[in-house]
Design a protein around this motif. Structure first.
Motif, PDB file in Angstrom:
ATOM      1  N   GLU A   6       0.825  -1.092   0.046  1.00 25.31           N
ATOM      2  CA  GLU A   6       0.120  -0.104   0.018  1.00 25.31           C
ATOM      3  C   GLU A   6       1.060   1.198  -0.013  1.00 25.31           C
ATOM      4  O   GLU A   6       2.161   1.353   0.631  1.00 25.31           O
ATOM      5  CB  GLU A   6      -0.770   0.066   1.330  1.00 25.31           C
ATOM      6  CG  GLU A   6      -1.807  -1.135   1.332  1.00 25.31           C
ATOM      7  CD  GLU A   6      -2.592  -1.117   2.631  1.00 25.31           C
ATOM      8  OE1 GLU A   6      -3.122  -2.099   3.174  1.00 25.31           O
ATOM      9  OE2 GLU A   6      -2.900  -0.070   3.073  1.00 25.31           O
ATOM     10  N   SER A   7       0.275   2.435  -0.477  1.00 29.70           N
ATOM     11  CA  SER A   7       0.955   3.749  -0.623  1.00 29.70           C
ATOM     12  C   SER A   7       0.185   4.742  -0.695  1.00 29.70           C
ATOM     13  O   SER A   7      -1.194   4.466  -0.737  1.00 29.70           O
ATOM     14  CB  SER A   7       2.114   3.855  -1.705  1.00 29.70           C
ATOM     15  OG  SER A   7       1.483   3.635  -2.929  1.00 29.70           O
ATOM     16  N   GLY A   9      -0.869   7.000   1.860  1.00 29.04           N
ATOM     17  CA  GLY A   9      -1.262   8.061   2.935  1.00 29.04           C
ATOM     18  C   GLY A   9      -0.459   8.970   3.399  1.00 29.04           C
ATOM     19  O   GLY A   9       0.536   9.412   2.855  1.00 29.04           O
ATOM     20  N   LEU A  20      -4.790   6.798  -2.496  1.00 26.62           N
ATOM     21  CA  LEU A  20      -4.248   5.218  -1.842  1.00 26.62           C
ATOM     22  C   LEU A  20      -4.298   4.344  -3.063  1.00 26.62           C
ATOM     23  O   LEU A  20      -4.957   4.269  -3.969  1.00 26.62           O
ATOM     24  CB  LEU A  20      -5.210   4.774  -0.924  1.00 26.62           C
ATOM     25  CG  LEU A  20      -5.505   5.732   0.190  1.00 26.62           C
ATOM     26  CD1 LEU A  20      -6.207   5.010   1.315  1.00 26.62           C
ATOM     27  CD2 LEU A  20      -4.179   6.299   0.905  1.00 26.62           C
ATOM     28  N   CYS A  22      -2.685   0.084  -3.866  1.00 29.62           N
ATOM     29  CA  CYS A  22      -2.552  -1.254  -3.225  1.00 29.62           C
ATOM     30  C   CYS A  22      -2.301  -2.119  -4.309  1.00 29.62           C
ATOM     31  O   CYS A  22      -2.925  -2.531  -5.191  1.00 29.62           O
ATOM     32  CB  CYS A  22      -3.734  -1.661  -2.264  1.00 29.62           C
ATOM     33  SG  CYS A  22      -3.491  -3.295  -1.833  1.00 29.62           S
ATOM     34  N   VAL A  92      -6.389   3.926  10.060  1.00 24.24           N
ATOM     35  CA  VAL A  92      -5.238   3.416   9.150  1.00 24.24           C
ATOM     36  C   VAL A  92      -6.158   2.717   7.937  1.00 24.24           C
ATOM     37  O   VAL A  92      -7.319   2.046   8.197  1.00 24.24           O
ATOM     38  CB  VAL A  92      -4.618   2.173  10.092  1.00 24.24           C
ATOM     39  CG1 VAL A  92      -3.851   1.458   9.187  1.00 24.24           C
ATOM     40  CG2 VAL A  92      -3.907   2.935  11.040  1.00 24.24           C
ATOM     41  N   TYR A  94      -6.749  -0.031   5.078  1.00 26.36           N
ATOM     42  CA  TYR A  94      -6.113  -1.341   4.976  1.00 26.36           C
ATOM     43  C   TYR A  94      -6.909  -1.587   3.307  1.00 26.36           C
ATOM     44  O   TYR A  94      -7.991  -1.774   3.204  1.00 26.36           O
ATOM     45  CB  TYR A  94      -6.694  -2.318   5.617  1.00 26.36           C
ATOM     46  CG  TYR A  94      -5.967  -2.151   7.206  1.00 26.36           C
ATOM     47  CD1 TYR A  94      -6.758  -1.455   7.890  1.00 26.36           C
ATOM     48  CD2 TYR A  94      -4.828  -2.831   7.441  1.00 26.36           C
ATOM     49  CE1 TYR A  94      -5.833  -1.107   9.165  1.00 26.36           C
ATOM     50  CE2 TYR A  94      -4.075  -2.492   8.580  1.00 26.36           C
ATOM     51  CZ  TYR A  94      -4.938  -1.929   9.730  1.00 26.36           C
ATOM     52  OH  TYR A  94      -4.150  -1.547  10.787  1.00 26.36           O
ATOM     53  N   THR A 115      -2.098   1.799   5.741  1.00 19.89           N
ATOM     54  CA  THR A 115      -1.472   2.977   5.625  1.00 19.89           C
ATOM     55  C   THR A 115      -2.088   4.238   6.581  1.00 19.89           C
ATOM     56  O   THR A 115      -3.441   4.103   6.460  1.00 19.89           O
ATOM     57  CB  THR A 115      -1.281   3.446   4.081  1.00 19.89           C
ATOM     58  OG1 THR A 115      -0.380   4.716   4.137  1.00 19.89           O
ATOM     59  CG2 THR A 115      -2.562   3.490   3.493  1.00 19.89           C
ATOM     60  N   GLN A 116      -1.377   4.951   7.300  1.00 17.76           N
ATOM     61  CA  GLN A 116      -2.236   5.768   8.078  1.00 17.76           C
ATOM     62  C   GLN A 116      -2.663   7.330   7.175  1.00 17.76           C
ATOM     63  O   GLN A 116      -1.924   7.952   6.350  1.00 17.76           O
ATOM     64  CB  GLN A 116      -1.200   6.400   9.034  1.00 17.76           C
ATOM     65  CG  GLN A 116      -1.648   7.381  10.100  1.00 17.76           C
ATOM     66  CD  GLN A 116      -2.919   7.114  10.795  1.00 17.76           C
ATOM     67  OE1 GLN A 116      -2.734   5.962  11.549  1.00 17.76           O
ATOM     68  NE2 GLN A 116      -3.866   7.907  11.029  1.00 17.76           N
TER      69      GLN A 116
END
Length: 121
Positions: A6-7, A9, A20, A22, A92, A94, A115-116
């Motif tokens: 994942e990226s 955030g 976001l 994934c 977060v 997911y 990812t936050q």
């Protein structure tokens, strides 16, 4: 094995946007449903949006009109475009994928690492 990365955030001001991503890789024959969930502190994980392989989408009521889920089947990647973000969107996030693997019957579910997303001024 199946891996999810994942990226996207981060910290954003109220009213801002984030996208976001994934990406799934590994032993995959096909992916049926790809989804995004979120979990805020002290709360249960909830479904935010889901998309089937053919493109049918479903959203939690609070995300309708502001979030857009999409996928690239060639890249085994799912995206979540989040606009007009609100502080209550802090959580977060997911991704989850339902995968058919070449060496295992049935469908297996896999989760990303999370990812936050923080929405704050």
């Amino acid at each position: 094995q199946v891996q999810l990365v994942e990226s996207g955030g981060g910290l954003v001001q109220p009213g801002g946007s984030l996208r976001l991503s994934c990406a799934a890789s590994g032993s995959i024959s096909s992916i049926s449903v790809m989804s995004w969930y979120r979990q805020a502190p002290g709360k249960q994980r909830e479904l935010v949006a889901a998309i089937t392989r053919s493109g049918t989408t479903n959203y939690v009521d609070s995300a309708k009109g502001r979030f857009t889920i999409s996928r690239d089947n060639d890249k085994n990647t799912v995206y979540l475009q989040m606009n007009s973000l609100k502080p209550e969107g802090t959580a977060v996030y997911y991704c989850n994928v339902a995968v058919t693997r070449p060496t295992r019957p049935g469908i297996s579910s896999y989760w990303g690492q999370g990812t936050q997303v923080t929405v704050s001024s």
